[in-house]
Design an enzyme around this catalytic site. Structure first.
Site, PDB file in Angstrom:
ATOM      1  CB  VAL A  72      -0.969   0.039   1.213  1.00 33.70           C
ATOM      2  CG1 VAL A  72      -2.003  -1.058   1.132  1.00 33.70           C
ATOM      3  CG2 VAL A  72      -0.230  -0.040   2.534  1.00 33.70           C
ATOM      4  N   GLY A 109       7.455   6.514  -8.463  1.00 34.37           N
ATOM      5  CA  GLY A 109       8.539   5.539  -8.356  1.00 34.37           C
ATOM      6  C   GLY A 109       8.741   4.967  -6.968  1.00 34.37           C
ATOM      7  N   GLY A 119       6.547   3.222  -5.080  1.00 33.89           N
ATOM      8  CA  GLY A 119       6.022   1.859  -5.020  1.00 33.89           C
ATOM      9  C   GLY A 119       6.970   0.857  -5.651  1.00 33.89           C
ATOM     10  CE  LYS A 120      11.114  -0.620 -11.665  1.00 31.52           C
ATOM     11  NZ  LYS A 120      12.007  -1.464 -10.931  1.00 31.52           N
ATOM     12  N   PRO A 137      -7.670  -5.467  -7.707  1.00 34.36           N
ATOM     13  CG  PRO A 137      -9.788  -6.432  -7.601  1.00 34.36           C
ATOM     14  CD  PRO A 137      -8.675  -5.902  -6.730  1.00 34.36           C
ATOM     15  CE1 TYR A 173       2.465  -5.094  -6.732  1.00 38.58           C
ATOM     16  CE2 TYR A 173       0.208  -4.931  -7.504  1.00 38.58           C
ATOM     17  CZ  TYR A 173       1.148  -4.757  -6.517  1.00 38.58           C
ATOM     18  OH  TYR A 173       0.774  -4.246  -5.297  1.00 38.58           O
TER      19      TYR A 173
END
Length: 133
Positions: free
Chosen positions: A67, A76, A78-79, A100, A106
């Protein structure tokens, strides 16, 4: 490592794309503490993202609860979180759940859709309206 305010973490889960289910702060604490690895990200003192993984240490790992606050997405972070978490895992086979509509993120990070994944899920996730099936 900074001590996590699990009430703040619960709010993070509400605000992020996983936010359709309220997360109990004490359950979140136990889940993260029982995990093989976790990444927790702050902007100064503000909790902005977290993720965790379970792993057998030999063959398989699974990533859960990735999250990040909506206002920090697309930058960037999250990556970077995902890369750091995967680097902590001593295995090559890593699976994850995607909320969803988030599968594209990903896939950009090197994950692929599986044809053979199966699940027994809770009532919320089993509901066709939730988008997991």
């Amino acid at each position: 490592m900074k001590a996590v305010d699990w009430e703040e973490a619960s709010v993070l889960f509400e605000r992020a794309p996983l936010g359709k289910q309220k997360r109990d702060s004490e359950q979140l604490r136990r889940a993260f503490e029982a995990s093989y690895a976790a990444v927790i990200v702050y902007d100064s003192d503000r909790l902005i993202g977290m993720c965790r993984a379970l792993c057998d240490g030999e063959y398989q790992a699974a990533i859960y609860d990735m999250v990040i606050l909506p206002e920090y997405q697309g930058k960037g972070i999250g990556k970077g979180m995902l890369d750091r978490l995967c680097d902590k895992l001593p295995v090559e086979n890593i699976i994850l759940y995607s909320a969803p509509g988030r599968e594209g993120f990903y896939m950009k990070c090197g994950f692929k859709k599986m044809r053979t994944a199966m699940a027994k899920l809770n009532k919320f996730m089993s509901d066709p309206k939730a988008g997991y099936f």
